[in-house]
Design a protein around this motif. Structure first.
Motif, PDB file in Angstrom:
ATOM      1  N   MET A 153       0.833  -1.211   0.000  1.00 30.99           N
ATOM      2  CA  MET A 153       0.000   0.000   0.000  1.00 30.99           C
ATOM      3  C   MET A 153       0.863   1.255   0.000  1.00 30.99           C
ATOM      4  SD  MET A 153      -3.234  -1.036   2.543  1.00 30.99           S
ATOM      5  CE  MET A 153      -2.525  -0.093   3.827  1.00 30.99           C
ATOM      6  N   ASN A 154       1.890   1.276   0.841  1.00 30.57           N
ATOM      7  CA  ASN A 154       2.716   2.485   0.960  1.00 30.57           C
ATOM      8  C   ASN A 154       3.641   2.680  -0.234  1.00 30.57           C
ATOM      9  OD1 ASN A 154       1.919   3.836   3.432  1.00 30.57           O
ATOM     10  ND2 ASN A 154       2.627   1.994   4.479  1.00 30.57           N
ATOM     11  N   PHE A 155       4.116   1.588  -0.840  1.00 32.60           N
ATOM     12  CA  PHE A 155       4.924   1.747  -2.055  1.00 32.60           C
ATOM     13  C   PHE A 155       4.073   2.260  -3.220  1.00 32.60           C
ATOM     14  CE2 PHE A 155       8.565  -0.599  -0.201  1.00 32.60           C
ATOM     15  CZ  PHE A 155       9.579   0.251  -0.635  1.00 32.60           C
ATOM     16  N   GLU A 156       2.779   1.968  -3.209  1.00 34.60           N
ATOM     17  CA  GLU A 156       1.883   2.547  -4.219  1.00 34.60           C
ATOM     18  C   GLU A 156       1.774   4.059  -4.021  1.00 34.60           C
ATOM     19  OE1 GLU A 156       0.421   1.370  -7.041  1.00 34.60           O
ATOM     20  OE2 GLU A 156       1.735  -0.330  -6.617  1.00 34.60           O
ATOM     21  N   ILE A 157       1.725   4.496  -2.758  1.00 39.28           N
ATOM     22  CA  ILE A 157       1.700   5.941  -2.470  1.00 39.28           C
ATOM     23  C   ILE A 157       3.000   6.579  -2.960  1.00 39.28           C
ATOM     24  CG2 ILE A 157       1.662   7.684  -0.631  1.00 39.28           C
ATOM     25  CD1 ILE A 157      -0.080   5.702   0.993  1.00 39.28           C
ATOM     26  N   LEU A 158       4.130   5.906  -2.688  1.00 36.05           N
ATOM     27  CA  LEU A 158       5.430   6.414  -3.145  1.00 36.05           C
ATOM     28  C   LEU A 158       5.469   6.485  -4.671  1.00 36.05           C
ATOM     29  CD1 LEU A 158       8.318   7.267  -2.191  1.00 36.05           C
ATOM     30  CD2 LEU A 158       8.996   4.888  -2.519  1.00 36.05           C
ATOM     31  N   LYS A 159       4.968   5.436  -5.318  1.00 38.84           N
ATOM     32  CA  LYS A 159       4.990   5.389  -6.783  1.00 38.84           C
ATOM     33  C   LYS A 159       4.112   6.486  -7.390  1.00 38.84           C
ATOM     34  CE  LYS A 159       5.129   1.951 -10.462  1.00 38.84           C
ATOM     35  NZ  LYS A 159       4.991   0.516 -10.793  1.00 38.84           N
ATOM     36  N   SER A 160       3.053   6.869  -6.679  1.00 38.95           N
ATOM     37  CA  SER A 160       2.156   7.923  -7.174  1.00 38.95           C
ATOM     38  C   SER A 160       2.797   9.308  -7.061  1.00 38.95           C
ATOM     39  CB  SER A 160       0.844   7.907  -6.392  1.00 38.95           C
ATOM     40  OG  SER A 160       1.032   8.447  -5.094  1.00 38.95           O
ATOM     41  N   GLN A 164       5.228  13.976  -0.014  1.00 39.38           N
ATOM     42  CA  GLN A 164       4.993  14.815   1.169  1.00 39.38           C
ATOM     43  C   GLN A 164       4.063  14.152   2.174  1.00 39.38           C
ATOM     44  OE1 GLN A 164       6.977  17.316   1.935  1.00 39.38           O
ATOM     45  NE2 GLN A 164       7.913  16.690  -0.001  1.00 39.38           N
ATOM     46  N   ALA A 165       3.093  13.380   1.690  1.00 36.18           N
ATOM     47  CA  ALA A 165       2.192  12.668   2.610  1.00 36.18           C
ATOM     48  C   ALA A 165       2.969  11.649   3.432  1.00 36.18           C
ATOM     49  CB  ALA A 165       1.072  11.980   1.826  1.00 36.18           C
ATOM     50  N   LEU A 166       3.865  10.909   2.775  1.00 36.65           N
ATOM     51  CA  LEU A 166       4.684   9.924   3.482  1.00 36.65           C
ATOM     52  C   LEU A 166       5.607  10.600   4.488  1.00 36.65           C
ATOM     53  CD1 LEU A 166       5.578   7.676   0.422  1.00 36.65           C
ATOM     54  CD2 LEU A 166       4.180   6.969   2.365  1.00 36.65           C
ATOM     55  N   LYS A 167       6.233  11.694   4.054  1.00 38.53           N
ATOM     56  CA  LYS A 167       7.158  12.390   4.954  1.00 38.53           C
ATOM     57  C   LYS A 167       6.430  12.984   6.156  1.00 38.53           C
ATOM     58  CE  LYS A 167      10.824  15.843   5.028  1.00 38.53           C
ATOM     59  NZ  LYS A 167      11.289  17.088   4.438  1.00 38.53           N
ATOM     60  N   ALA A 168       5.245  13.551   5.916  1.00 39.44           N
ATOM     61  CA  ALA A 168       4.466  14.132   7.020  1.00 39.44           C
ATOM     62  C   ALA A 168       4.088  13.063   8.040  1.00 39.44           C
ATOM     63  CB  ALA A 168       3.215  14.813   6.466  1.00 39.44           C
ATOM     64  N   ASP A 169       3.666  11.889   7.550  1.00 42.04           N
ATOM     65  CA  ASP A 169       3.337  10.764   8.445  1.00 42.04           C
ATOM     66  C   ASP A 169       4.560  10.344   9.250  1.00 42.04           C
ATOM     67  OD1 ASP A 169       0.689  10.482   7.952  1.00 42.04           O
ATOM     68  OD2 ASP A 169       0.829   8.596   6.839  1.00 42.04           O
ATOM     69  N   TYR A 170       5.683  10.228   8.572  1.00 41.22           N
ATOM     70  CA  TYR A 170       6.936   9.801   9.200  1.00 41.22           C
ATOM     71  C   TYR A 170       7.352  10.791  10.293  1.00 41.22           C
ATOM     72  CZ  TYR A 170      12.016   8.853   9.475  1.00 41.22           C
ATOM     73  OH  TYR A 170      13.290   8.590   9.911  1.00 41.22           O
ATOM     74  N   GLU A 171       7.323  12.084   9.969  1.00 40.72           N
ATOM     75  CA  GLU A 171       7.757  13.090  10.937  1.00 40.72           C
ATOM     76  C   GLU A 171       6.811  13.158  12.138  1.00 40.72           C
ATOM     77  OE1 GLU A 171      10.445  16.265   8.490  1.00 40.72           O
ATOM     78  OE2 GLU A 171       8.290  16.666   8.533  1.00 40.72           O
TER      79      GLU A 171
END
Length: 225
Positions: A153-160, A164-171
């Motif tokens: 699921m998350n690699f699909e977000i990365l591929k899209s 910034q959504a991934l980084k915001a979640d991570y931070e």
């Protein structure tokens, strides 16, 4: 395998026991036989630019944390760059080795060690396991399948391209973010600061005295806790 032949995306290799487990920066990863989840996943990351490679680490750390939330593991945090903590204790380590050809990312071999049903950690005061934290015994195969689901699921977000959504979640999930923390530099000197986030290249952004913000890479700083 990947050195000798083309490996299918999401090929997984699992072991019950490691004789020579490796962690970040040459450290060792020790684990009792058949009690923990130790696996490597091959992921095609040819869609990621080489200067954005840290987003692979972000994606993997988030995937494991989100998977563990499904099993009601509490107080989960990511200790930069990608250790997974629960109640301030380390429960998972991630080691990613990228396959690069002609300055282009081809694939990542994502190695994960997750402490599951082990209950004793000799000389490792900051280590814990899912069983110690929850009192429950876990099925390793079920855990693996849920982690793989979140990876996909998350690699699909990365591929899209939604970096910034991934980084915001991570931070948002960074251990000790916006709290006064003590660090040790490469020379062994201690200093204080506030973690405020990470750079796109994966450096830790720390606010020092007089509101100065400085970026540190993995070799130049360690967080004491």
């Amino acid at each position: 395998m990947s050195a000798e032949e083309a490996v299918k995306d999401y090929t997984v290799v699992v072991t019950n026991y490691q004789t020579n487990g490796r962690g970040q920066m040459g450290t060792h990863w020790n684990s009792e036989d058949s009690k923990n989840l130790m696996f490597s996943v091959f992921k095609d990351v040819s869609f990621v630019n080489i200067d954005q490679h840290f987003y692979i680490s972000i994606t993997v750390a988030l995937s494991i944390l989100k998977a563990l939330q499904e099993f009601n593991i509490k107080k989960l945090k990511i200790k930069w760059p990608n250790d997974i903590l629960s109640e301030n204790k380390k429960i998972a380590g991630i080691l990613i080795e990228n396959v690069i050809k002609q300055n282009q990312l081809q694939g990542s071999i994502i190695g994960v060690g997750l402490n599951v049903n082990q209950t004793e950690f000799e000389n490792l005061p900051n280590a814990s396991s899912l069983k110690l934290l929850s009192g429950e015994h876990f099925n390793l195969d079920e855990l693996l399948q849920v982690i793989l689901k979140h990876l996909k699921m998350n690699f699909e977000i990365l591929k899209s391209g939604n970096f910034q959504a991934l980084k915001a979640d991570y931070e948002e999930l960074l251990f000790r973010k916006n709290k006064p923390s003590t660090f040790k530099n490469a020379e062994g000197h201690l200093f204080s600061g506030f973690i405020i986030g990470v750079s796109n290249s994966g450096c830790l952004k720390v606010q020092l005295e007089d509101q100065i913000i400085k970026e540190f890479d993995l070799k130049s700083i360690s967080l004491l806790y």
